[in-house]
Design a protein around this motif. Sequence first.
Motif, PDB file in Angstrom:
ATOM      1  N   PHE A 175      42.517  48.479  45.557  1.00  0.00           N
ATOM      2  CA  PHE A 175      42.993  47.201  46.093  1.00  0.00           C
ATOM      3  C   PHE A 175      44.315  46.732  45.468  1.00  0.00           C
ATOM      4  O   PHE A 175      44.778  45.629  45.782  1.00  0.00           O
ATOM      5  CB  PHE A 175      41.947  46.109  45.845  1.00  0.00           C
ATOM      6  N   ALA A 176      44.919  47.530  44.608  1.00  0.00           N
ATOM      7  CA  ALA A 176      46.050  47.068  43.802  1.00  0.00           C
ATOM      8  C   ALA A 176      47.195  46.487  44.623  1.00  0.00           C
ATOM      9  O   ALA A 176      47.848  45.526  44.200  1.00  0.00           O
ATOM     10  CB  ALA A 176      46.565  48.207  42.924  1.00  0.00           C
ATOM     11  N   SER A 181      42.188  39.302  53.739  1.00  0.00           N
ATOM     12  CA  SER A 181      40.749  39.553  53.823  1.00  0.00           C
ATOM     13  C   SER A 181      40.449  40.337  55.091  1.00  0.00           C
ATOM     14  O   SER A 181      41.195  40.266  56.073  1.00  0.00           O
ATOM     15  CB  SER A 181      39.969  38.233  53.812  1.00  0.00           C
ATOM     16  N   ARG A 224      31.470  51.817  42.020  1.00  0.00           N
ATOM     17  CA  ARG A 224      31.274  50.601  41.222  1.00  0.00           C
ATOM     18  C   ARG A 224      32.484  49.678  41.323  1.00  0.00           C
ATOM     19  O   ARG A 224      32.352  48.464  41.486  1.00  0.00           O
ATOM     20  CB  ARG A 224      31.011  50.960  39.757  1.00  0.00           C
ATOM     21  N   ARG A 225      33.658  50.269  41.218  1.00  0.00           N
ATOM     22  CA  ARG A 225      34.869  49.455  41.289  1.00  0.00           C
ATOM     23  C   ARG A 225      35.016  48.796  42.656  1.00  0.00           C
ATOM     24  O   ARG A 225      35.344  47.611  42.749  1.00  0.00           O
ATOM     25  CB  ARG A 225      36.091  50.324  40.984  1.00  0.00           C
ATOM     26  N   ILE A 226      34.776  49.552  43.714  1.00  0.00           N
ATOM     27  CA  ILE A 226      34.924  49.000  45.061  1.00  0.00           C
ATOM     28  C   ILE A 226      33.923  47.876  45.290  1.00  0.00           C
ATOM     29  O   ILE A 226      34.260  46.813  45.825  1.00  0.00           O
ATOM     30  CB  ILE A 226      34.761  50.117  46.116  1.00  0.00           C
ATOM     31  N   GLY A 228      32.549  45.960  43.103  1.00  0.00           N
ATOM     32  CA  GLY A 228      32.873  44.800  42.296  1.00  0.00           C
ATOM     33  C   GLY A 228      34.124  44.065  42.737  1.00  0.00           C
ATOM     34  O   GLY A 228      34.192  42.825  42.682  1.00  0.00           O
ATOM     35  N   GLU A 229      35.115  44.813  43.219  1.00  0.00           N
ATOM     36  CA  GLU A 229      36.398  44.218  43.575  1.00  0.00           C
ATOM     37  C   GLU A 229      36.473  43.753  45.020  1.00  0.00           C
ATOM     38  O   GLU A 229      37.357  42.972  45.389  1.00  0.00           O
ATOM     39  CB  GLU A 229      37.527  45.215  43.298  1.00  0.00           C
ATOM     40  N   SER A 230      35.562  44.214  45.856  1.00  0.00           N
ATOM     41  CA  SER A 230      35.658  43.911  47.288  1.00  0.00           C
ATOM     42  C   SER A 230      35.426  42.447  47.626  1.00  0.00           C
ATOM     43  O   SER A 230      35.849  41.978  48.687  1.00  0.00           O
ATOM     44  CB  SER A 230      34.674  44.775  48.081  1.00  0.00           C
ATOM     45  N   ALA A 232      36.876  39.892  46.700  1.00  0.00           N
ATOM     46  CA  ALA A 232      38.130  39.175  46.903  1.00  0.00           C
ATOM     47  C   ALA A 232      38.813  39.535  48.219  1.00  0.00           C
ATOM     48  O   ALA A 232      39.781  38.870  48.614  1.00  0.00           O
ATOM     49  CB  ALA A 232      39.079  39.459  45.741  1.00  0.00           C
ATOM     50  N   TYR A 233      38.305  40.561  48.920  1.00  0.00           N
ATOM     51  CA  TYR A 233      38.990  41.054  50.114  1.00  0.00           C
ATOM     52  C   TYR A 233      38.103  41.135  51.349  1.00  0.00           C
ATOM     53  O   TYR A 233      38.598  41.401  52.447  1.00  0.00           O
ATOM     54  CB  TYR A 233      39.575  42.446  49.837  1.00  0.00           C
ATOM     55  N   ALA A 259      25.850  44.031  42.560  1.00  0.00           N
ATOM     56  CA  ALA A 259      27.061  43.232  42.784  1.00  0.00           C
ATOM     57  C   ALA A 259      26.714  41.795  43.155  1.00  0.00           C
ATOM     58  O   ALA A 259      27.491  40.870  42.909  1.00  0.00           O
ATOM     59  CB  ALA A 259      27.919  43.870  43.872  1.00  0.00           C
TER      60      ALA A 259
END
Length: 287
Positions: A175-176, A181, A224-226, A228-230, A232-233, A259
């Motif tokens: 997502f950098a 959204s 895990r990253r996706i 956790g970070e999703s 916000a999007y 999550a």
Amino acid sequence: MNSIKKVLHSGAELLKTSGRPACRLEAEILLCHCLGSDRALLYRGAEEAVPSDAENRFRELVGRRIRGEPVAQIIGKKEFWSLSFEVNRDVLIPRPETEILVEEALDALAGRKGKLKILDLCTGSGAIAVALASELPDAEITATDISPRALETAHRNAEKHSVGQRITFLSGDLFASVDGSFDLIAANPPYIAEKDWTELEPGVRLYEPREALVAGPDGMEFHRRIAGESAAYLKEEGVLIMEIGWGQGDGAAGILEKAGIFEEIALRSDYSGIPRTVRARRKKIRG
């Protein structure tokens, strides 16, 4: 000059003795590439002569296949979702099982009204983004990849299929580089455990990008990253779909449960009965 029938048979025999189970099919694909024809010619014109330069080229390509190079990379293309995609050593070769993810995405978006916004993470060759764009002419699609060279390939594939104007390609780690959204986030992230890398067949280890395959000790680092970070999007009641590897079904579902923002978590198996995708809907925010 030798006939198509004779050249094809000799190539298939060479592939067979090297242990290639699909020796006949692979020989046909390689010979068609050298002749610039479709497979129908191999039978319709079986007694026609093969030009010497084409036969020499065919034998060279057969040798590359015997040494383990994937057929798709030898000929520079692979079919996915009934579309032809350019492939090279900068991208993973699209797999048939990834079409399950496209099916799940289309199902998740069915009946939704308005302008759909889709995010495709780890786009690679652009296969998922281009397939979705071809099926959803009104959708706006953003596709990201950490590899600039992979994005160049993806952009060429999008232009080839006349959907380049509807896909925004962004360079960055997940997502950098993403803003906004989305109704749907699709991802085919790396999912091979580090310890399993050396066990992969040479055709994968030697010819496809390691960074697009390996994901930490258990292969689920990116999942895990996706997850956790999703947050916000992903729009409220938006859908996240990720491809997973063998034996990762329970782990992927557990990651989404942990999550805390997802519901309707479900696995979808491929046609071999192996869980291939995990899908979940973002919970409705209660005010």
